[in-house]
Scaffold this motif. Structure first.
Motif, short mmCIF file in Angstrom:
data_model
loop_
_atom_site.label_atom_id
_atom_site.label_comp_id
_atom_site.label_asym_id
_atom_site.label_seq_id
_atom_site.Cartn_x
_atom_site.Cartn_y
_atom_site.Cartn_z
N GLN A 31 6.93 89.09 172.89
CA GLN A 31 5.94 88.02 172.75
C GLN A 31 6.15 87.25 171.45
N ASP A 32 6.63 87.92 170.44
CA ASP A 32 6.87 87.26 169.17
C ASP A 32 7.98 86.22 169.28
N ASP A 33 8.91 86.42 170.20
CA ASP A 33 9.98 85.44 170.41
C ASP A 33 9.39 84.09 170.80
N THR A 34 8.32 84.12 171.60
CA THR A 34 7.67 82.87 171.99
C THR A 34 7.12 82.14 170.77
N MET A 35 6.46 82.89 169.89
CA MET A 35 5.92 82.27 168.69
C MET A 35 7.04 81.71 167.81
N ASP A 36 8.13 82.42 167.69
CA ASP A 36 9.24 81.94 166.88
C ASP A 36 9.79 80.61 167.42
N ARG A 37 9.88 80.51 168.74
CA ARG A 37 10.38 79.25 169.33
C ARG A 37 9.41 78.10 169.06
N LEU A 38 8.14 78.37 169.18
CA LEU A 38 7.14 77.33 168.93
C LEU A 38 7.14 76.91 167.46
N HIS A 39 7.30 77.89 166.59
CA HIS A 39 7.38 77.57 165.16
C HIS A 39 8.58 76.66 164.88
N HIS A 40 9.69 76.95 165.50
CA HIS A 40 10.89 76.11 165.36
C HIS A 40 10.61 74.71 165.88
N ASP A 41 9.94 74.61 167.02
CA ASP A 41 9.62 73.30 167.60
C ASP A 41 8.73 72.49 166.66
N LEU A 42 7.78 73.17 166.04
CA LEU A 42 6.87 72.47 165.13
C LEU A 42 7.62 71.94 163.91
N LEU A 43 8.45 72.77 163.31
CA LEU A 43 9.21 72.34 162.14
C LEU A 43 10.18 71.22 162.49
N THR A 44 10.77 71.29 163.67
CA THR A 44 11.69 70.24 164.11
C THR A 44 10.97 68.90 164.19
N ALA A 45 9.73 68.92 164.72
CA ALA A 45 8.96 67.68 164.84
C ALA A 45 8.59 67.13 163.47
N VAL A 46 8.20 67.99 162.56
CA VAL A 46 7.78 67.56 161.23
C VAL A 46 8.96 67.00 160.43
N LEU A 47 10.14 67.58 160.61
CA LEU A 47 11.31 67.16 159.84
C LEU A 47 12.11 66.03 160.50
#
Length: 224
Positions: A153-169
């Motif tokens: 389940q933590d893998d899902t959170m890691d992917r979403l975290h990556h998506d968020l940082l990608t959008a911000v940067l």
């Protein structure tokens, strides 16, 4: 005497599960506060997190009483000591939920989360709620196989975290510097919330089996 000791262990496990359920309520309410720019919801989330201080004290007192008065043997000692460690993870989850609510409160009446990234943050909140739900179930059952599922389940959170940082940067980011800073912090808070939920699973594996969670078999792709 041993019957009473094991009854007390069960009561301690129930208290840990109750703490985890309050963590779930806190992160759910904090996420809603973020997405709705609702200061009353933010205050509710913070109040829930403060309840955890009292719950922590109760759990620690119960655990220390078991250690001091019941002379636990090896497997019992492992359960009590691990319970004390679990309290730390559960309190930290509440603190992170409080940080999330704090950003919503600080930016009110404005939205802390710009509309383009609201879906990602909503999914991060949903992932955090799901992990807290799973962690609470594991605390109730003590099942090491279910506990091992939290890593996936933590893998899902890691992917979403990556998506968020990608959008911000991204070069086309138009949300401004303040929002970028808030979102960077929010991403970290959700990620760490999930990490502590994983720790609940890892500690449960050790508590139930006496084995290092690193040596416990990982679940297959279908959770087998």
């Amino acid at each position: 005497m041993r019957t009473r000791f094991h009854e007390n262990l069960v009561q301690l496990a129930d208290r840990l599960q109750a703490m985890c359920l309050r963590d779930r309520a806190a992160v759910a309410t904090a996420t809603n506060a973020l997405l709705r720019a609702d200061v009353e919801l933010a205050e509710q989330a913070i109040d829930i997190c403060r309840e955890l201080d009292t719950m922590r004290d109760d759990c620690e007192h119960a655990a220390m009483t078991l250690l001091a008065l019941q002379a636990p043997v090896a497997s019992e000692l492992r359960q009590v000591v691990t319970a004390i460690q679990l309290v730390g993870d559960l309190v930290r989850m509440g603190t992170l939920a409080e940080h999330i609510a704090g950003i919503a409160r600080r930016r009110h009446p404005a939205h802390a989360v710009p509309e383009p990234v609201q879906p990602v943050v909503a999914r991060m909140g949903a992932a955090a709620i799901a992990m807290a739900t799973s962690a609470a179930a594991v605390l109730g059952s003590g099942d090491p196989h279910d506990a091992a599922q939290l890593d996936g389940q933590d893998d899902t959170m890691d992917r979403l975290h990556h998506d968020l940082l990608t959008a911000v940067l991204a070069e086309d980011w138009t949300g401004g510097t303040t929002a970028a800073v808030d979102l960077t912090l929010l991403g970290r808070y959700y990620e760490r919330f999930a990490d502590h939920a994983v720790q609940v699973g890892r500690r449960t594996i050790f508590m139930a089996t006496g084995e290092s969670p690193d040596n416990w078999p990982s679940p297959g792709p279908a959770g087998e």
